[in-house]
Design a protein around this motif. Structure first.
Motif, PDB file in Angstrom:
ATOM      1  N   ARG A 233       0.838  -1.210   0.000  1.00 38.23           N
ATOM      2  CA  ARG A 233       0.000   0.000   0.000  1.00 38.23           C
ATOM      3  C   ARG A 233       0.868   1.254   0.000  1.00 38.23           C
ATOM      4  O   ARG A 233       0.514   2.265  -0.609  1.00 38.23           O
ATOM      5  CB  ARG A 233      -0.962  -0.026   1.194  1.00 38.23           C
ATOM      6  CG  ARG A 233      -2.057  -1.082   1.025  1.00 38.23           C
ATOM      7  CD  ARG A 233      -3.123  -1.005   2.089  1.00 38.23           C
ATOM      8  NE  ARG A 233      -2.717  -1.578   3.359  1.00 38.23           N
ATOM      9  CZ  ARG A 233      -2.680  -2.890   3.634  1.00 38.23           C
ATOM     10  NH1 ARG A 233      -3.021  -3.750   2.705  1.00 38.23           N
ATOM     11  NH2 ARG A 233      -2.297  -3.331   4.801  1.00 38.23           N
ATOM     12  N   VAL A 234       2.030   1.181   0.671  1.00 43.45           N
ATOM     13  CA  VAL A 234       2.960   2.323   0.607  1.00 43.45           C
ATOM     14  C   VAL A 234       3.410   2.527  -0.837  1.00 43.45           C
ATOM     15  O   VAL A 234       3.484   3.662  -1.320  1.00 43.45           O
ATOM     16  CB  VAL A 234       4.172   2.106   1.546  1.00 43.45           C
ATOM     17  CG1 VAL A 234       5.247   3.156   1.299  1.00 43.45           C
ATOM     18  CG2 VAL A 234       3.737   2.132   2.998  1.00 43.45           C
ATOM     19  N   ARG A 236       1.749   1.768  -3.614  1.00 45.32           N
ATOM     20  CA  ARG A 236       0.664   2.380  -4.385  1.00 45.32           C
ATOM     21  C   ARG A 236       0.506   3.846  -4.007  1.00 45.32           C
ATOM     22  O   ARG A 236       0.190   4.687  -4.850  1.00 45.32           O
ATOM     23  CB  ARG A 236      -0.644   1.615  -4.143  1.00 45.32           C
ATOM     24  CG  ARG A 236      -0.748   0.366  -5.005  1.00 45.32           C
ATOM     25  CD  ARG A 236      -1.714  -0.627  -4.419  1.00 45.32           C
ATOM     26  NE  ARG A 236      -3.068  -0.126  -4.365  1.00 45.32           N
ATOM     27  CZ  ARG A 236      -3.964  -0.502  -3.437  1.00 45.32           C
ATOM     28  NH1 ARG A 236      -3.625  -1.367  -2.496  1.00 45.32           N
ATOM     29  NH2 ARG A 236      -5.166  -0.020  -3.459  1.00 45.32           N
ATOM     30  N   ALA A 237       0.749   4.148  -2.734  1.00 45.58           N
ATOM     31  CA  ALA A 237       0.678   5.538  -2.286  1.00 45.58           C
ATOM     32  C   ALA A 237       1.772   6.365  -2.957  1.00 45.58           C
ATOM     33  O   ALA A 237       1.545   7.504  -3.360  1.00 45.58           O
ATOM     34  CB  ALA A 237       0.806   5.599  -0.770  1.00 45.58           C
ATOM     35  N   ARG A 239       3.018   5.883  -5.858  1.00 49.17           N
ATOM     36  CA  ARG A 239       2.626   6.093  -7.235  1.00 49.17           C
ATOM     37  C   ARG A 239       1.711   7.313  -7.338  1.00 49.17           C
ATOM     38  O   ARG A 239       1.768   8.072  -8.280  1.00 49.17           O
ATOM     39  CB  ARG A 239       1.902   4.823  -7.690  1.00 49.17           C
ATOM     40  CG  ARG A 239       1.769   4.618  -9.145  1.00 49.17           C
ATOM     41  CD  ARG A 239       0.971   3.350  -9.373  1.00 49.17           C
ATOM     42  NE  ARG A 239      -0.328   3.428  -8.733  1.00 49.17           N
ATOM     43  CZ  ARG A 239      -1.218   2.434  -8.728  1.00 49.17           C
ATOM     44  NH1 ARG A 239      -0.929   1.299  -9.294  1.00 49.17           N
ATOM     45  NH2 ARG A 239      -2.378   2.588  -8.147  1.00 49.17           N
ATOM     46  N   ASP A 240       0.857   7.497  -6.311  1.00 47.12           N
ATOM     47  CA  ASP A 240      -0.115   8.599  -6.328  1.00 47.12           C
ATOM     48  C   ASP A 240       0.487   9.925  -5.886  1.00 47.12           C
ATOM     49  O   ASP A 240       0.253  10.950  -6.505  1.00 47.12           O
ATOM     50  CB  ASP A 240      -1.278   8.295  -5.385  1.00 47.12           C
ATOM     51  CG  ASP A 240      -2.209   7.251  -5.952  1.00 47.12           C
ATOM     52  OD1 ASP A 240      -2.006   6.868  -7.110  1.00 47.12           O
ATOM     53  OD2 ASP A 240      -3.123   6.841  -5.233  1.00 47.12           O
TER      54      ASP A 240
ATOM     55  N   PHE B 107      -4.056   9.799  -0.754  1.00 49.04           N
ATOM     56  CA  PHE B 107      -3.749   8.779  -1.753  1.00 49.04           C
ATOM     57  C   PHE B 107      -5.050   8.376  -2.432  1.00 49.04           C
ATOM     58  O   PHE B 107      -5.825   7.604  -1.898  1.00 49.04           O
ATOM     59  CB  PHE B 107      -3.042   7.601  -1.107  1.00 49.04           C
ATOM     60  CG  PHE B 107      -1.846   8.020  -0.305  1.00 49.04           C
ATOM     61  CD1 PHE B 107      -0.843   8.776  -0.894  1.00 49.04           C
ATOM     62  CD2 PHE B 107      -1.726   7.692   1.028  1.00 49.04           C
ATOM     63  CE1 PHE B 107       0.261   9.177  -0.175  1.00 49.04           C
ATOM     64  CE2 PHE B 107      -0.627   8.097   1.765  1.00 49.04           C
ATOM     65  CZ  PHE B 107       0.361   8.843   1.156  1.00 49.04           C
ATOM     66  N   LEU B 118      -1.974   3.942   6.701  1.00 47.36           N
ATOM     67  CA  LEU B 118      -0.591   4.311   6.406  1.00 47.36           C
ATOM     68  C   LEU B 118      -0.114   5.442   7.307  1.00 47.36           C
ATOM     69  O   LEU B 118       1.067   5.560   7.601  1.00 47.36           O
ATOM     70  CB  LEU B 118      -0.448   4.741   4.938  1.00 47.36           C
ATOM     71  CG  LEU B 118      -0.626   3.653   3.889  1.00 47.36           C
ATOM     72  CD1 LEU B 118      -0.201   4.170   2.527  1.00 47.36           C
ATOM     73  CD2 LEU B 118       0.181   2.418   4.227  1.00 47.36           C
TER      74      LEU B 118
END
Lengths: 377, 260
Positions: A233-234, A236-237, A239-240, B107, B118
């Motif tokens: 998830r980090v 993917r974060a 990437r955003d 995000f 996160l």
């Protein structure tokens, strides 16, 4: 939410079914079915499917870094080729005195170049365990150094693509040189045996297909586990919104470096499984076009899905096998057109189209069910 | 200017222990001085609003504090002895300094829940993150935060689907879950409805005391609502400081900012 399972029950079913086909059915169809019968899998298809499995591993690695962490590496083929060369060096050492020049230690091309002794970096490659270790460590080390320098200096996007592309091009030029000691233009070939088994024999080929399928399955589960973790998830974060990740206290360098190195390792293993099945490794594997093709497989299948990467690798390579046979001059135009069509019309790839179709069908079924009671009254 | 500031009631109550101290900070970009010998002290538990016209250096000030921009000269000290100018963004964040951007930055492709996950204060190491599992305490903290920021019903939605105001709140929630000491908030109520703005003012007032807040804002109504000490920046240095009424009476402030 707290316990994350790798796959859904249906996912496991598909996974095991695909594994059963590749590991049990296809080998049985080649080894047990009567040649010529409709169940028979011809010998030439065995290494071909094995090769596709290796490409699919490579596509998985690409999807892990590009689809999830947004790192568009256009040099992923270099890690594949390095793994392939490590395996090739082992296979060369296994030839022993069966080469043309009958030298028990030196491979033929070294004798031809008038070399008297084995270069230091060829030492140890007569042992399988050492070669197998190098298959993983050499790509990992290169990825670590390159990734550390690039990510620490915040090189992203197209600049990173250019750097990785330059890396694979530089390696290609280096491996073309005869005095690099890797067989130059011709590369490494004429392999005799692998772990005491004849490389060319149909049984070994089936064994290599099974090994490639197992490698693909394990790589898939490893990637699933990574992308399902908090680190996934980090990524993917990142990437955003990379800066937001920094301001939350995560180091993007660490997360990117981790997936980049894992992807290089998977690519290296894929290359090592590939080489005995095609019987040759030469500097052409480092060609920049190869690495770009990997990105196309992933884009065609659907980025950021893993399954899409596998699908894309199989679809595009099957098309390539067929087209280069049927109309070789069309292949490159087809590849270019494919990239344009996918980018413009199918941004989420084949898997995206399949999923859309599924949701639409589910939605229309739901409306049909909702409409029924009205008809009844 | 000092003499006027001393006569101001808020000026006397503000200073306790200093948490953040900027001294003579100068940042120039191609000869343009974004910050010009800026000096500023923020007390522990204080809430401070920073106003100033565009280009006054408000965002650059935040960049310097959070390690994004290295100052050419000057000192930025956090707590008793930590020099922030030597650290990068991640290290500064891990000291307990949270930053909200001017444009809400969440995000978009992750769900609201994952965004908060996160942000939750945990070990930020790569391998610790790979192995991380949410335990009951963590889940409870996330659920409490969802309730506080009014996104309880949206936790499975992707953050990109939220309204502008909801994204602002999500980002504030993310900052709070990291359990910071110091919050830097760049235009936190931009794009919020009047009711949301009011709720935000209420939340900030509750946070002050246990947290230290620096709020950069253009919305004078909101600044008035917060009712705390105001620092006016102009051309990279402090033009005036004091209560809002006090700085609004300052002729130079009127000339460069409020009067326009």
């Amino acid at each position: 939410m707290t316990r994350h399972s790798l796959l859904t029950p249906r996912g496991w079913l598909v996974f095991l079914a695909a594994g059963f086909v590749l590991i049990v059915l296809l080998p049985a169809a080649n080894r047990l079915a009567a040649p010529g019968g409709w169940l028979y899998l011809p010998d030439y298809l065995v290494p071909l499917i094995g090769k596709y499995c290796c490409y699919a591993m490579l596509a998985l690695a690409m999807d892990l870094i590009w689809g999830y962490a947004g790192i568009l590496s256009l040099g992923q083929g270099a890690f594949f080729a390095l793994g392939g060369y490590c395996m090739g060096m082992y296979l060369m050492r296994q030839i022993g005195d069966r080469g043309v020049y009958k030298n028990p230690v030196l491979p033929d091309f070294m004798v031809f170049l008038n070399w008297k002794e084995l270069p230091w970096y060829w030492q140890g490659f007569d042992m399988f365990w050492f070669a197998a270790l190098m298959v993983v460590l050499v790509p990992a080390a290169l990825a670590f150094v390159l990734g550390w320098l690039a990510f620490r200096s915040r090189v992203t996007g197209v600049y990173l693509s250019i750097i990785t592309q330059a890396m694979t091009f530089a390696l290609m030029l280096a491996f073309f040189r005869n005095n690099m000691g890797f067989g130059g233009n011709n590369g490494l070939t004429d392999f005799k045996d692998l772990l005491g088994l004849q490389v060319q024999s149909p049984t070994t080929r089936v064994g290599l297909l099974i090994a490639s399928a197992v490698g693909l399955g394990l790589s898939f589960l490893l990637c699933r586990w990574i992308v399902g973790s908090k680190l996934g998830r980090v990524c993917r974060a990142l990437r955003d919104a990379e800066s937001r990740v920094r301001f939350l206290g995560y180091s993007p360098t660490g997360a990117k470096l981790f997936v980049f190195v894992v992807a290089a390792m998977i690519s290296g293993i894929a290359g090592a499984l590939y080489v005995p099945q095609v019987g040759i490794i030469n500097p052409g594997e480092f060609s920049p076009a190869n690495s770009i093709e990997i990105a196309i497989w992933v884009a065609v299948g659907g980025r950021g899905t893993l399954v899409g990467a596998i699908l894309g690798a199989f679809i595009v390579n099957a098309a390539k096998t067929w087209l280069t046979g049927a109309a070789p001059e069309v292949w490159l135009f087809f590849l270019g057109a494919l990239f344009i069509v996918v980018t413009l019309l199918l941004p989420r790839g084949v898997l995206g189209v399949m999923r859309d179709w599924q949701t639409r069908r589910a939605a229309s079924r739901a409306t049909a069910v909702a409409a029924k009671p009205v008809e009844a009254t | 200017m000092n003499a006027i500031a001393l006569a101001d009631p808020i000026a006397d109550t503000a200073m306790g222990d200093t948490l953040l101290y900027l001294e003579d900070v100068t940042v120039s970009f191609d000869g343009f001085k974004a910050l010009n010998a800026l000096s500023l002290a923020i007390g522990k538990g204080e809430m401070r609003t920073v106003i100033g016209p565009n280009g006054a250096g408000k965002t650059t000030m935040m960049d310097v504090i959070t390690g994004k921009t290295r100052p050419d000269t000057g000192r930025v000290q956090f707590g008793d002895r930590i020099d922030l100018t030597r650290l990068d963004e991640a290290a500064v964040a891990n000291l307990g300094i949270g930053r909200k951007f001017q444009k809400p930055t969440v995000f978009e492709n992750l769900t609201v829940f994952e965004n908060l996950e996160l942000a939750l204060k945990t070990s930020r190491g790569t391998f610790a993150t790979l192995m991380a599992r949410l335990d009951g305490t963590a889940l409870r903290k996330i659920d409490e935060m969802l309730a506080l920021i009014g996104l309880g019903g949206h936790k499975a939605r992707s953050a990109g689907a939220l309204s502008h105001g909801q994204k602002q709140w999500l980002e504030i929630g993310m900052l709070l879950l990291a359990e910071p000491q110091l919050l830097l908030l760049d235009e936190p109520v931009a794009g919020m409805t009047d009711i949301e703005t009011e709720q935000t003012a209420k939340l900030f007032k509750e946070l002050a005391g246990s947290h230290t807040l620096v709020v950069v804002e253009h919305d004078m109504q909101f600044v008035r609502e917060l009712g705390v000490r105001v620092t006016v920046l102009h051309e990279g240095s402090v033009l005036a400081e004091g209560s809002l009424d006090h700085v609004q009476k300052n002729q130079r402030v009127v000339d460069v900012y409020l009067g326009r």
